[in-house]
Design a protein around this motif. Structure first.
Motif, PDB file in Angstrom:
ATOM      1  N   LEU A  14       0.713  -0.889  -0.241  1.00 29.71           N
ATOM      2  CA  LEU A  14       0.178   0.050   0.111  1.00 29.71           C
ATOM      3  C   LEU A  14       1.256   1.415   0.353  1.00 29.71           C
ATOM      4  O   LEU A  14       0.152   2.082  -0.395  1.00 29.71           O
ATOM      5  CB  LEU A  14      -0.906  -0.111   1.187  1.00 29.71           C
ATOM      6  N   LEU A  15       2.513   1.303   0.477  1.00 29.42           N
ATOM      7  CA  LEU A  15       2.775   2.120   0.257  1.00 29.42           C
ATOM      8  C   LEU A  15       3.412   2.919  -0.332  1.00 29.42           C
ATOM      9  O   LEU A  15       2.820   4.791  -1.234  1.00 29.42           O
ATOM     10  CB  LEU A  15       4.921   1.493   1.365  1.00 29.42           C
ATOM     11  N   GLY A  16       3.177   1.420  -1.371  1.00 27.76           N
ATOM     12  CA  GLY A  16       3.817   2.099  -3.241  1.00 27.76           C
ATOM     13  C   GLY A  16       2.110   2.789  -3.446  1.00 27.76           C
ATOM     14  O   GLY A  16       2.503   3.947  -4.750  1.00 27.76           O
ATOM     15  N   LEU A  17       1.230   2.036  -3.007  1.00 31.02           N
ATOM     16  CA  LEU A  17       0.133   2.809  -3.407  1.00 31.02           C
ATOM     17  C   LEU A  17      -0.634   4.475  -3.599  1.00 31.02           C
ATOM     18  O   LEU A  17      -0.322   5.046  -3.886  1.00 31.02           O
ATOM     19  CB  LEU A  17      -1.463   1.925  -3.769  1.00 31.02           C
ATOM     20  N   LEU A  18      -0.422   3.795  -2.081  1.00 29.15           N
ATOM     21  CA  LEU A  18       0.262   5.651  -1.384  1.00 29.15           C
ATOM     22  C   LEU A  18       0.540   6.519  -2.044  1.00 29.15           C
ATOM     23  O   LEU A  18       0.448   7.886  -2.249  1.00 29.15           O
ATOM     24  CB  LEU A  18       0.237   6.228   0.004  1.00 29.15           C
ATOM     25  N   ILE A  19       2.146   6.279  -2.255  1.00 26.76           N
ATOM     26  CA  ILE A  19       2.807   7.203  -2.639  1.00 26.76           C
ATOM     27  C   ILE A  19       2.598   8.118  -4.522  1.00 26.76           C
ATOM     28  O   ILE A  19       2.566   8.788  -5.007  1.00 26.76           O
ATOM     29  CB  ILE A  19       4.748   6.732  -2.910  1.00 26.76           C
ATOM     30  N   LEU A  20       2.080   6.893  -5.254  1.00 23.02           N
ATOM     31  CA  LEU A  20       1.703   6.922  -6.274  1.00 23.02           C
ATOM     32  C   LEU A  20      -0.059   8.005  -6.283  1.00 23.02           C
ATOM     33  O   LEU A  20      -0.056   9.350  -7.277  1.00 23.02           O
ATOM     34  CB  LEU A  20       1.165   5.613  -7.283  1.00 23.02           C
ATOM     35  N   LEU A  21      -0.407   7.459  -5.415  1.00 17.54           N
ATOM     36  CA  LEU A  21      -1.414   8.533  -5.343  1.00 17.54           C
ATOM     37  C   LEU A  21      -1.511  10.123  -5.000  1.00 17.54           C
ATOM     38  O   LEU A  21      -1.699  11.662  -5.864  1.00 17.54           O
ATOM     39  CB  LEU A  21      -2.596   7.883  -4.243  1.00 17.54           C
ATOM     40  N   PHE A  52       8.987  18.362   1.498  1.00 23.90           N
ATOM     41  CA  PHE A  52       8.271  17.270   2.466  1.00 23.90           C
ATOM     42  C   PHE A  52       6.599  17.107   2.658  1.00 23.90           C
ATOM     43  O   PHE A  52       6.300  18.363   3.491  1.00 23.90           O
ATOM     44  CB  PHE A  52       9.499  17.426   3.698  1.00 23.90           C
ATOM     45  N   ASP A  53       6.138  16.123   2.728  1.00 18.33           N
ATOM     46  CA  ASP A  53       4.850  16.553   2.587  1.00 18.33           C
ATOM     47  C   ASP A  53       4.398  15.652   3.880  1.00 18.33           C
ATOM     48  O   ASP A  53       4.538  14.057   4.231  1.00 18.33           O
ATOM     49  CB  ASP A  53       3.840  16.041   1.488  1.00 18.33           C
ATOM     50  N   PRO A  54       3.993  16.112   4.983  1.00 15.34           N
ATOM     51  CA  PRO A  54       4.118  15.571   6.381  1.00 15.34           C
ATOM     52  C   PRO A  54       2.726  14.384   6.090  1.00 15.34           C
ATOM     53  O   PRO A  54       2.479  13.102   7.510  1.00 15.34           O
ATOM     54  CB  PRO A  54       3.583  16.451   7.558  1.00 15.34           C
ATOM     55  N   LEU A  55       1.533  14.996   5.743  1.00 17.35           N
ATOM     56  CA  LEU A  55      -0.038  14.633   5.697  1.00 17.35           C
ATOM     57  C   LEU A  55       1.064  12.655   5.429  1.00 17.35           C
ATOM     58  O   LEU A  55       0.501  11.735   5.194  1.00 17.35           O
ATOM     59  CB  LEU A  55      -0.383  14.170   4.968  1.00 17.35           C
ATOM     60  N   LEU A  56       1.917  12.644   3.839  1.00 15.78           N
ATOM     61  CA  LEU A  56       1.803  11.362   2.672  1.00 15.78           C
ATOM     62  C   LEU A  56       2.859  10.665   4.465  1.00 15.78           C
ATOM     63  O   LEU A  56       2.825   9.662   4.261  1.00 15.78           O
ATOM     64  CB  LEU A  56       2.578  11.405   2.443  1.00 15.78           C
ATOM     65  N   PHE A  57       3.598  11.526   4.995  1.00 18.40           N
ATOM     66  CA  PHE A  57       4.718  10.550   5.829  1.00 18.40           C
ATOM     67  C   PHE A  57       3.847   9.425   6.736  1.00 18.40           C
ATOM     68  O   PHE A  57       3.801   8.533   7.178  1.00 18.40           O
ATOM     69  CB  PHE A  57       5.989  11.574   6.101  1.00 18.40           C
ATOM     70  N   TYR A  58       2.743  10.270   7.272  1.00 21.05           N
ATOM     71  CA  TYR A  58       2.382   9.935   8.631  1.00 21.05           C
ATOM     72  C   TYR A  58       1.274   8.505   7.976  1.00 21.05           C
ATOM     73  O   TYR A  58       1.031   7.352   8.180  1.00 21.05           O
ATOM     74  CB  TYR A  58       1.322  11.151   9.191  1.00 21.05           C
ATOM     75  N   GLU A  59       0.861   8.835   6.684  1.00 21.96           N
ATOM     76  CA  GLU A  59      -0.204   8.047   6.057  1.00 21.96           C
ATOM     77  C   GLU A  59       0.740   5.873   5.950  1.00 21.96           C
ATOM     78  O   GLU A  59       0.478   5.141   6.219  1.00 21.96           O
ATOM     79  CB  GLU A  59      -0.641   7.898   3.998  1.00 21.96           C
ATOM     80  N   CYS A  60       1.689   6.547   5.360  1.00 26.85           N
ATOM     81  CA  CYS A  60       3.222   5.378   4.831  1.00 26.85           C
ATOM     82  C   CYS A  60       3.672   4.997   6.589  1.00 26.85           C
ATOM     83  O   CYS A  60       3.457   4.374   6.094  1.00 26.85           O
ATOM     84  CB  CYS A  60       4.151   6.602   4.629  1.00 26.85           C
ATOM     85  N   ALA A  61       4.146   5.907   7.343  1.00 26.06           N
ATOM     86  CA  ALA A  61       4.630   5.335   8.512  1.00 26.06           C
ATOM     87  C   ALA A  61       2.953   4.447   9.428  1.00 26.06           C
ATOM     88  O   ALA A  61       3.298   3.748   9.778  1.00 26.06           O
ATOM     89  CB  ALA A  61       4.502   6.281   9.361  1.00 26.06           C
ATOM     90  N   ALA A  62       1.679   4.720   9.577  1.00 21.82           N
ATOM     91  CA  ALA A  62       0.895   4.314   9.422  1.00 21.82           C
ATOM     92  C   ALA A  62       0.381   2.705   8.592  1.00 21.82           C
ATOM     93  O   ALA A  62      -0.036   2.210   9.875  1.00 21.82           O
ATOM     94  CB  ALA A  62      -0.670   5.317   9.573  1.00 21.82           C
ATOM     95  N   VAL A  63       0.584   2.638   7.817  1.00 21.57           N
ATOM     96  CA  VAL A  63      -0.018   1.401   6.957  1.00 21.57           C
ATOM     97  C   VAL A  63       1.587   0.616   7.284  1.00 21.57           C
ATOM     98  O   VAL A  63       1.458  -0.378   7.615  1.00 21.57           O
ATOM     99  CB  VAL A  63       0.153   1.842   5.430  1.00 21.57           C
TER     100      VAL A  63
END
Lengths: 420, 284
Positions: A14-21, A52-63
């Motif tokens: 899902l991390l890859g998917l999040l980054i693509l999104l 640097f986007d903290p939202l993306l970081f948080y999303e990836c970290a949570a997943v």
């Protein structure tokens, strides 16, 4: 690090998917603008750099944290020397010379030595012995020989008279468990021992009763030690008490990851249908709700199945190995052995899935058996699997990861609120 | 009726007829009549007998001394007044509704000018109209305004050159443009100042183009040259853009002042009557 549910790591995809999104969300949008002259200075600045986007970081970290928590990681610690308990038939027949000049006892000892660097010692300090393993014709002799066989610690609760053609042995291994072996070769009088009714007279078709109980206070979780409180096995098959002295497990402690290895040799001449006997042997052996549908045999397709969810979970932590050579003449080997391995071995190498079984004869049969793992048969050279390391802290790590994921999600929500 | 000049629009303009007549005639005084604020003069129309309701200051007291009768002086708009509308029809005007706003403003000014008896013509880099003198020929002016779509680059000097010669009467020019090209804009205003007593720059700007969009990343396409420019917007970039927009407005105001013209901001979303009033009388 090992994982309880490795496929949960797929969540990391899902991390890859999040980054693509994120890239799609932040793609440049084309706008028709009157003139670019006001934008020249803007585009020339550092604004072109990706922030640097903290939202993306948080999303990836949570997943990532949730995936790891779901996978259930555990830290593998150092290995322990395995302890193998070997029960060896020390009946007088083991001293009989065979055609090759060796006694059955010597052959058995050689096989045990072949198993590798193992320490052979009695369970809980009490020597456990297979008492008799002779054809019916010799039973009378054995019955009279009983006193010379039993060692210290055995409590004889019954004894056949010479004319009874019946041998009853009992041994108290753990102090609170009594097991029996009854041998008979033909129609005999009925004998009741500790409530077990022995119906003689029908040769080998004497039902087996056995039970392994785990007390309520036993705990199967995580790193807790599982104590097998009681194991009682009774055997009547007309070949005397040559079958399992499985009571050796009584009073011994097994641990998470322990393997139980039973090597059981049944003489073909006395077995009326390997499956029937095998299933009789192990029926009710383990936990409540666990019913053995069969046991692996070379003739019986080597299928070992069981029912019961709790048992499946229990077996997920342990591996039961059963060797049951039934295609040989019993007196060729004259060996009965029950092994309980209290070893730590790598699950990755020899973890058996429900339905798997190992068919082989670790001791008496010089020919290697087959090991069926994940439904695939492989040759087994009779050696026990390597020591396995313990896996610790799975529950704690899982909780910590879930907690961290919750924290990250809170930060994520706060960032969203701030941004909005 | 045109899409930019319908009956409702014409009806609303009626209230401005008197205002424009005064502006073209210069009766509002230099400070209040920018269309004729330089060199404008009032044509004397003759005397008539005083009637109740006439203002006392319009009484010709010299004539009263001579004739011993109350007469009032009458003035009329000069017949030679000229109003030249210079339109920017470049591609940049297509954005954010600026083109429609400029066309409606030009149409309104033209209609009001004709109603006040002035000669009106329009010109752009793509074409224009001859001098139109009668209100009934307003559709001809309207057609000239609408004939060419906004496209290509702005060439205001060429539009000025293309304009029909201005007469000898009071001459007023109104430039309707977003004035993105400072050099050509300055040349056009200077050329107009040499020919007209009064030049007004109606600076058509949309609030949207002075404000960075909310998106984080933009691919901007220039409406005139089709050039592409990718921009990522953070707070600093937005601040830089805001500063650039502010400097742009100040620079264009200075440009107009430097050449003796007055600049009036026209926004597409503004009330058109108010916009006309601002251009005509310089109201804030």
């Amino acid at each position: 690090v090992s994982f309880d549910v490795p496929w949960a790591l797929l969540g990391l995809l899902l991390l890859g998917l999040l980054i693509l999104l994120d890239r799609w969300r932040r793609r440049p949008r084309e706008i028709l603008w009157p003139s670019l002259q006001l934008w020249r200075g803007v585009a020339a600045g550092a604004a072109r750099a990706r922030r640097f986007d903290p939202l993306l970081f948080y999303e990836c970290a949570a997943v990532a944290l949730l995936s790891l928590a779901a996978a259930g990681p555990g830290v593998r610690t150092g290995t322990e020397a395995r302890t193998i308990l070997v029960v060896r038939d020390v009946g007088p027949h083991m001293d009989a010379r065979r055609a090759d000049g060796r006694t059955a006892g010597e052959a058995t000892d050689a096989e045990i030595a072949r198993m590798g660097p193992v320490e052979v010692r009695p369970a809980e300090g009490a020597l456990v012995e297979a008492v008799v393993s002779l054809p019916p014709a010799d039973l009378r002799v054995l019955a009279t020989d009983r006193e010379g066989v039993l060692g210290e610690g055995y409590v004889v609760v019954g004894r056949a008279a010479d004319g009874d053609n019946l041998g009853i042995d009992a041994v108290d291994v753990s102090g609170d468990t009594v097991w029996f072996a009854v041998a008979t070769d033909g129609a005999q009088r009925e004998v009741t021992v500790n409530g077990m009714r022995v119906e003689t007279g029908r040769g080998v078709e004497v039902p087996f009763t056995g039970r392994l109980e785990i007390a309520d206070e036993d705990n199967y979780d995580g790193d807790d030690v599982v104590v097998l409180r009681r194991l009682s096995v009774g055997v009547r098959d007309g070949t005397g008490s040559r079958l399992v002295r499985a009571a050796l497990a009584a009073g011994t402690r097994t641990h998470e990851g322990d393997d139980l290895v039973l090597v059981h040799e049944a003489g073909a001449a006395t077995v009326r249908g390997a499956d029937a006997i095998a299933s009789g042997i192990f029926e009710g052996l383990f936990l409540d709700g666990c019913v053995w549908d069969g046991v692996a045999t070379r003739e019986g397709e080597g299928v070992l199945t069981w029912r019961g969810k709790a048992v499946a979970a229990w077996l997920d932590e342990r591996t039961l190995w059963i060797g049951l050579p039934v295609d040989r003449e019993w007196d060729e080997h004259g060996t009965l052995a029950v092994l309980i391995e209290r070893a730590k071995r790598s699950r990755a190498e020899a973890r058996l899935a429900p339905g798997d079984a190992i068919v082989g004869d670790a001791i008496a049969s010089p020919a290697p058996g087959l090991v069926r793992t994940k439904g695939v048969d492989r040759p087994w050279d009779g050696r026990l699997p390597p020591a396995r390391s313990r896996v610790r802290g799975r529950t704690a790590l899982r909780a910590a990861l879930a907690l961290a994921a919750a924290g990250v999600l809170l930060l994520y929500l706060r960032a969203i609120v701030r941004r909005s | 009726m045109s899409v930019i000049f319908d009956e409702e629009f014409r009806r609303r303009l009626e209230v401005l007829k008197r205002l424009v007549a005064k502006a073209l005639a210069g009766r509002g005084g230099a400070g209040r009549s920018p269309l004729v604020e330089r060199g404008g003069r009032v044509e004397f129309g003759g005397h008539r007998a005083y009637a109740p309701g006439d203002e006392a200051r319009s009484v010709d007291w010299n004539a009263y001394a001579r004739l011993e009768a109350l007469v009032v002086k009458e003035f009329e708009a000069p017949k030679e007044a000229h109003l030249l509308l210079v339109l920017d029809r470049s591609g940049s005007m297509r954005c954010f509704g600026k083109d429609a706003a400029a066309l409606r403003l030009a149409a309104a000014l033209g209609w009001l000018g004709l109603a006040a008896g002035a000669r009106v013509a329009c010109t752009s880099s793509h074409g224009g109209s001859p001098w139109i003198t009668a209100p009934e020929r307003f559709p001809e002016l309207l057609g000239a305004l609408e004939r060419t779509p906004a496209d290509g680059t702005a060439d205001l000097p060429a539009a000025v050159e293309r304009a029909p010669p201005l007469g000898t009467g009071r001459r007023t020019a109104v430039v309707l443009s977003d004035l993105y090209e400072a050099g050509p804009g300055a040349r056009a205003v200077a050329a107009l100042r040499r020919r007209a007593e009064s030049v007004v720059c109606a600076h058509v700007v949309a609030p949207e183009e002075l404000r960075a969009p909310a998106a984080e990343a933009l691919r901007l396409r220039d409406a005139e040259s089709a050039e592409l420019l990718e921009v990522r917007l953070d707070a600093a970039a937005r601040a830089r853009f805001a500063a650039a927009a502010e400097a742009f407005l100040a620079d264009r105001a200075a440009l107009a002042a430097r050449h003796g013209a007055r600049l009036s901001i026209v926004r597409p979303g503004d009330d058109l009557i108010a916009a006309v009033e601002r251009v005509v009388v310089g109201a804030p």
